[in-house]
Write a protein that holds these residues in place. Structure first.
Motif, PDB file in Angstrom:
ATOM      1  N   ALA A 176      25.957   0.553  34.368  1.00  0.00           N
ATOM      2  CA  ALA A 176      26.267   1.278  32.964  1.00  0.00           C
ATOM      3  C   ALA A 176      24.824   1.785  33.083  1.00  0.00           C
ATOM      4  O   ALA A 176      24.305   3.205  32.779  1.00  0.00           O
ATOM      5  N   LYS A 177      23.735   1.636  33.617  1.00  0.00           N
ATOM      6  CA  LYS A 177      22.324   1.905  33.218  1.00  0.00           C
ATOM      7  C   LYS A 177      22.050   3.484  34.460  1.00  0.00           C
ATOM      8  O   LYS A 177      21.769   4.674  33.921  1.00  0.00           O
ATOM      9  N   ALA A 178      22.739   2.939  35.345  1.00  0.00           N
ATOM     10  CA  ALA A 178      22.632   4.206  36.265  1.00  0.00           C
ATOM     11  C   ALA A 178      23.864   5.401  36.874  1.00  0.00           C
ATOM     12  O   ALA A 178      23.608   6.582  37.408  1.00  0.00           O
ATOM     13  N   GLY A 179      24.743   5.301  35.766  1.00  0.00           N
ATOM     14  CA  GLY A 179      26.021   5.951  35.284  1.00  0.00           C
ATOM     15  C   GLY A 179      26.774   5.545  36.573  1.00  0.00           C
ATOM     16  O   GLY A 179      27.980   6.792  36.866  1.00  0.00           O
ATOM     17  N   HIS A 180      27.219   4.289  36.879  1.00  0.00           N
ATOM     18  CA  HIS A 180      28.506   4.381  38.208  1.00  0.00           C
ATOM     19  C   HIS A 180      29.391   3.774  37.461  1.00  0.00           C
ATOM     20  O   HIS A 180      29.213   2.325  36.623  1.00  0.00           O
ATOM     21  N   PRO A 181      30.468   3.322  37.769  1.00  0.00           N
ATOM     22  CA  PRO A 181      31.857   2.872  37.131  1.00  0.00           C
ATOM     23  C   PRO A 181      31.910   1.361  38.089  1.00  0.00           C
ATOM     24  O   PRO A 181      33.269   1.052  37.994  1.00  0.00           O
TER      25      PRO A 181
END
Length: 117
Positions: free
Chosen positions: A103-108
């Motif tokens: 979530a912090k890196a913007g990945h699912p």
């Protein structure tokens, strides 16, 4: 007339008896079952970069670069891969850490825990 002092009864002697007349129970070894183990399984998606998956495996699961790459390829090719096997609380924490890092890196990126049979 005075009576002579009474003599207390003699305590039992032998195994399990102590000086005060108390009986000591023999200690039995308890057999404790080992905790049920759970595997942390990472799931493939079409958006999370392979390098990010390798970094997560190295940082959160303590894998070396080669092992992390092998697990990442298994996830990529089979749709899922086992990252590690832990007691339930630790496995649940690892899953949460994967979700937070993604979530912090913007990945699912997703991970689950499954009981080991």
């Amino acid at each position: 007339m005075t009576q002579p002092p009474s003599i207390p009864p003699k305590p039992p002697e032998g195994p399990g008896a102590d000086d005060a007349g108390s009986v000591v129970m023999e200690r039995r070894a308890q057999r404790v079952q080992p905790p049920k183990m759970y595997q942390v399984v990472m799931l493939n998606d079409d958006y999370t970069p392979m390098e990010f998956v390798i970094a997560v495996l190295q940082e959160l699961f303590g894998k070396d670069r080669e092992t992390a790459t092998q697990i990442m390829l298994k996830i990529h090719l089979d749709g899922r891969g086992v990252c590690g096997v832990y007691p339930r609380d630790i496995a649940a924490t690892k899953v949460d850490q994967v979700h937070q890092a993604a979530a912090k890196a913007g990945h699912p990126l997703q991970a689950t825990l499954e009981p080991v049979e």
